[in-house]
Design an enzyme around this catalytic site. Structure first.
Site, PDB file in Angstrom:
ATOM      1  N   HIS A 240      -4.185  -1.618 -56.390  1.00 46.76           N
ATOM      2  CA  HIS A 240      -3.776  -1.821 -55.152  1.00 46.76           C
ATOM      3  C   HIS A 240      -4.214  -2.915 -54.442  1.00 46.76           C
ATOM      4  O   HIS A 240      -3.804  -3.610 -53.406  1.00 46.76           O
ATOM      5  CB  HIS A 240      -4.039  -0.547 -54.435  1.00 46.76           C
ATOM      6  CG  HIS A 240      -3.501  -0.635 -52.654  1.00 46.76           C
ATOM      7  ND1 HIS A 240      -2.037  -0.458 -52.395  1.00 46.76           N
ATOM      8  CD2 HIS A 240      -3.958  -0.954 -51.590  1.00 46.76           C
ATOM      9  CE1 HIS A 240      -2.050  -0.679 -51.185  1.00 46.76           C
ATOM     10  NE2 HIS A 240      -3.029  -1.056 -50.603  1.00 46.76           N
ATOM     11  N   HIS A 267      -9.192  -8.152 -46.485  1.00 45.82           N
ATOM     12  CA  HIS A 267      -8.104  -9.038 -45.699  1.00 45.82           C
ATOM     13  C   HIS A 267      -8.566 -10.181 -45.131  1.00 45.82           C
ATOM     14  O   HIS A 267      -8.069 -11.375 -45.179  1.00 45.82           O
ATOM     15  CB  HIS A 267      -7.590  -8.173 -44.783  1.00 45.82           C
ATOM     16  CG  HIS A 267      -6.553  -6.983 -45.276  1.00 45.82           C
ATOM     17  ND1 HIS A 267      -5.442  -7.230 -46.381  1.00 45.82           N
ATOM     18  CD2 HIS A 267      -6.350  -5.770 -45.457  1.00 45.82           C
ATOM     19  CE1 HIS A 267      -5.063  -6.049 -46.837  1.00 45.82           C
ATOM     20  NE2 HIS A 267      -5.607  -5.034 -46.153  1.00 45.82           N
TER      21      HIS A 267
END
Length: 290
Positions: A240, A267
């Site tokens: 993931h 991120h």
């Protein structure tokens, strides 16, 4: 023209997916619509009095914890990374993503629902060449013990490697590497779900966040493994995180040719790498040293 150059693509017709936002709990429907060549991927907030378009770009990223958010004209779209991963990996370059809420549907915490929707309608080639960045020199961004690096790579396309280390416990240390192709993504990455630790889930609920989400909606780990759920892959967590990197690389707005290696990155670091790559590429295009 390099061997990696290809023509741009869009979807053959409209398709949709729906669910609720993990953070907000709000129901949301998204509609993927074909777009003309050179449009790129654009989110459209159709729920507003006048629809607002938010282009996918590293320059439009807004820092928010644990997700990728884009903002333009004072309007946001949140948790877009799983949609962007599906579009990038399936080589869908031009697409309008119409939404009726700020946060994208979490679905099962993976990209599978979006891949299913896009595969239902198929892809059309367009009379334009897809822009690309060929990574020719290593470029790394670092934050504490975490880092992510773009590297030259002899193979075709984009390869992503992720190194995950959760210390002692059921997640532990995991490493995964994948050449990002439509088939590889469908088989190896799209089904891999979001995960978090039980104490993180409890804290989020205490803050009034994620109240609609339970252990059956994604992977919540206690000291023995996932609660009320089972793994799709033994190394689903690192897969993931690899999926997340793919989604964040879509902020470049073009194909990346090379290898991206991420160690404990999230991120913010992923987007920082994209920003650095775009700056280096623009300098090369202008005849200056990267």
């Amino acid at each position: 023209m390099s061997d990696n150059t290809r023509t741009q693509q869009t979807i053959a017709c409209e398709t949709e997916a729906s669910g609720f936002g993990y953070w907000s709990g709000q129901d949301v429907r998204i509609e993927f619509r074909p777009a003309e060549a050179n449009t790129g991927v654009v989110f459209v907030r159709g729920d507003l009095p006048q629809p607002v378009r938010i282009g996918v770009s590293a320059a439009h990223r807004l820092e928010q914890p644990r997700r990728t958010t884009l903002t333009q004209h004072g309007v946001n779209v949140e948790m877009v990374e799983h949609i962007l991963a599906a579009l990038l990996a399936l080589e869908i370059d031009n697409c309008e993503v119409w939404v009726d809420a700020a946060e994208m549907p979490g679905c099962d915490g993976s990209s599978q629902a979006f891949v299913n929707a896009l595969d239902e309608v198929g892809i059309l080639e367009q009379p334009a060449t897809r822009r690309q960045i060929v990574i020719r020199e290593p470029l790394r961004v670092t934050e504490g013990d975490a880092w992510v690096e773009a590297q030259p790579h002899a193979g075709p396309g984009l390869t992503v490697r992720y190194e995950l280390d959760y210390g002692p416990g059921p997640i532990g240390q995991q490493t995964y590497e994948c050449l990002v192709t439509p088939d590889n993504f469908r088989r190896e990455l799209a089904p891999a779900r979001t995960f978090l630790l039980e104490q993180e889930a409890v804290w989020l609920h205490s803050q009034g966040l994620g109240l609609r989400v339970g252990p059956t909606d994604l992977l919540v780990f206690n000291e023995t493994g996932p609660i009320d759920n089972s793994l799709r892959y033994a190394d689903e967590c690192v897969r993931h995180k690899t999926l997340d990197v793919v989604g964040d690389m879509a902020l470049a707005g073009c194909d990346l040719v090379g290898r991206v290696v991420a160690h404990q990155s999230g991120h913010r670091l992923n987007a920082a790498l994209v920003t650095r790559l775009l700056a280096a590429y623009d300098q090369i295009q202008l005849g200056r040293a990267a």
